[in-house]
Design a protein around this motif. Structure first.
Motif, short mmCIF file in Angstrom:
data_model
loop_
_atom_site.label_atom_id
_atom_site.label_comp_id
_atom_site.label_asym_id
_atom_site.label_seq_id
_atom_site.Cartn_x
_atom_site.Cartn_y
_atom_site.Cartn_z
N UNK A 1 0.76 -1.28 0.06
CA UNK A 1 0.10 0.01 0.05
C UNK A 1 0.90 1.33 0.10
N UNK A 2 0.23 2.15 -0.55
CA UNK A 2 1.04 3.60 -0.53
C UNK A 2 0.93 4.45 0.86
N UNK A 3 1.56 5.61 0.72
CA UNK A 3 1.36 6.57 2.02
C UNK A 3 -0.05 7.10 2.25
N UNK A 4 -0.65 7.06 1.31
CA UNK A 4 -2.31 7.52 1.50
C UNK A 4 -3.21 6.49 2.43
N UNK A 5 -2.45 5.09 2.79
CA UNK A 5 -3.16 4.09 3.74
C UNK A 5 -2.88 4.55 4.90
N UNK A 6 -3.41 4.12 5.71
CA UNK A 6 -3.33 4.08 7.36
C UNK A 6 -3.64 2.55 7.98
N UNK A 7 -3.42 2.30 9.24
CA UNK A 7 -3.57 1.24 9.88
C UNK A 7 -4.96 0.78 9.64
N UNK A 8 -6.10 1.34 9.98
CA UNK A 8 -7.26 1.03 9.80
C UNK A 8 -7.70 0.75 8.45
N UNK A 9 -7.36 1.46 7.66
CA UNK A 9 -7.59 1.37 6.23
C UNK A 9 -6.98 0.13 5.56
N UNK A 10 -5.70 -0.17 6.03
CA UNK A 10 -5.22 -1.44 5.66
C UNK A 10 -6.02 -2.71 6.14
N UNK A 11 -6.22 -2.39 7.36
CA UNK A 11 -6.95 -3.69 7.94
C UNK A 11 -8.19 -3.94 7.26
N UNK A 12 -8.84 -2.98 6.96
CA UNK A 12 -10.36 -3.08 6.23
C UNK A 12 -10.22 -3.55 4.82
N UNK A 13 -9.03 -3.19 4.40
CA UNK A 13 -8.98 -3.46 2.75
C UNK A 13 -8.44 -4.90 2.71
N UNK A 14 -7.50 -5.25 3.69
CA UNK A 14 -7.15 -6.92 3.79
C UNK A 14 -8.34 -7.70 4.16
N UNK A 15 -9.28 -7.07 4.96
CA UNK A 15 -10.34 -8.07 5.32
C UNK A 15 -11.14 -8.15 3.94
N UNK A 16 -11.48 -7.04 3.21
CA UNK A 16 -12.46 -7.20 1.96
C UNK A 16 -11.67 -7.90 1.11
N UNK A 17 -10.22 -8.15 0.88
CA UNK A 17 -9.85 -8.99 -0.18
C UNK A 17 -10.16 -10.38 0.64
N UNK A 18 -9.93 -10.61 1.69
CA UNK A 18 -10.15 -11.99 2.45
C UNK A 18 -11.76 -12.38 2.18
N UNK A 19 -12.49 -11.59 1.82
CA UNK A 19 -14.04 -12.05 1.68
C UNK A 19 -14.25 -12.38 0.12
N UNK A 20 -13.14 -12.29 -0.77
CA UNK A 20 -13.33 -12.46 -2.10
C UNK A 20 -13.63 -13.96 -2.43
N UNK A 21 -14.53 -14.28 -3.48
CA UNK A 21 -14.55 -15.72 -3.83
C UNK A 21 -13.05 -16.25 -4.19
N UNK A 22 -12.73 -17.43 -3.63
CA UNK A 22 -11.64 -18.15 -3.79
C UNK A 22 -10.47 -17.86 -2.85
N UNK A 23 -10.73 -16.84 -2.07
CA UNK A 23 -9.59 -16.69 -1.15
C UNK A 23 -9.37 -17.58 -0.01
N UNK A 24 -10.28 -18.48 -0.05
CA UNK A 24 -9.89 -19.82 0.85
C UNK A 24 -8.82 -20.73 0.23
N UNK A 25 -8.65 -20.38 -1.23
CA UNK A 25 -7.70 -21.39 -1.81
C UNK A 25 -6.25 -20.60 -2.10
N UNK A 26 -6.13 -19.30 -1.40
CA UNK A 26 -4.94 -18.78 -1.43
C UNK A 26 -3.90 -19.62 -0.84
N UNK A 27 -2.72 -19.51 -1.26
CA UNK A 27 -1.65 -20.52 -1.02
C UNK A 27 -0.68 -19.64 0.25
N UNK A 28 -0.59 -18.53 -0.14
CA UNK A 28 0.55 -17.64 0.69
C UNK A 28 0.13 -16.05 0.61
#
Length: 132
Positions: free
Chosen positions: A35-62
């Motif tokens: 992420x870039x310098x426009x991000x902050x701790x709560x934004x990164x946390x929220x954006x990571x959680x949003x990505x985790x909720x995407x279809x197929x995330x349960x098959x991410x390897x790393x």
């Protein structure tokens, strides 16, 4: 240890693809996000959680997270707390503070290539590009 297709980029930008035909499949991938310098701790946390909720995330390897710019306020303790709060990350190797993204020095990954990620309990990491 994980082997998969290298996928990722800027987390905020990747999340803009959610729900569109341009969102790549996360299945069997090693995700590389930063992420870039426009991000902050709560934004990164929220954006990571949003990505985790995407279809197929349960098959991410790393997951590999790039180093943050100081302006974001992210520090190792905060990042570890975020990662540990995501039960979906428990079964996969997660590496942080990698030299790619909006920081110097920078490493470029061949998105769409294949890679192997090994995270050892002692904190050492091995990353091999298998195909590009």
């Amino acid at each position: 240890q994980a082997e998969g297709t290298l996928l990722g980029g800027n987390l905020c930008t990747l999340n803009l693809l959610q729900g569109t035909e341009f969102m790549p499949s996360l299945v069997d991938s090693i995700l590389l996000v930063e992420d870039d310098d426009e991000s902050n701790v709560p934004t990164f946390d929220r954006d990571l959680q949003s990505l985790i909720h995407q279809p197929g995330f349960e098959k991410v390897k790393g997951l590999v997270i790039g180093r943050f710019q100081k302006k974001t306020g992210m520090d190792p303790e905060k990042l570890v707390k975020i990662i540990r709060s995501k039960k979906e990350l428990d079964p996969i190797p997660v590496v942080v503070n990698a030299d790619f993204g909006h920081t110097t020095p920078q490493l470029t990954f061949p998105i769409g290539g294949k890679g192997r990620l090994t995270a050892f309990q002692n904190g050492e990491v091995s990353f091999t590009i298998l195909e590009h």
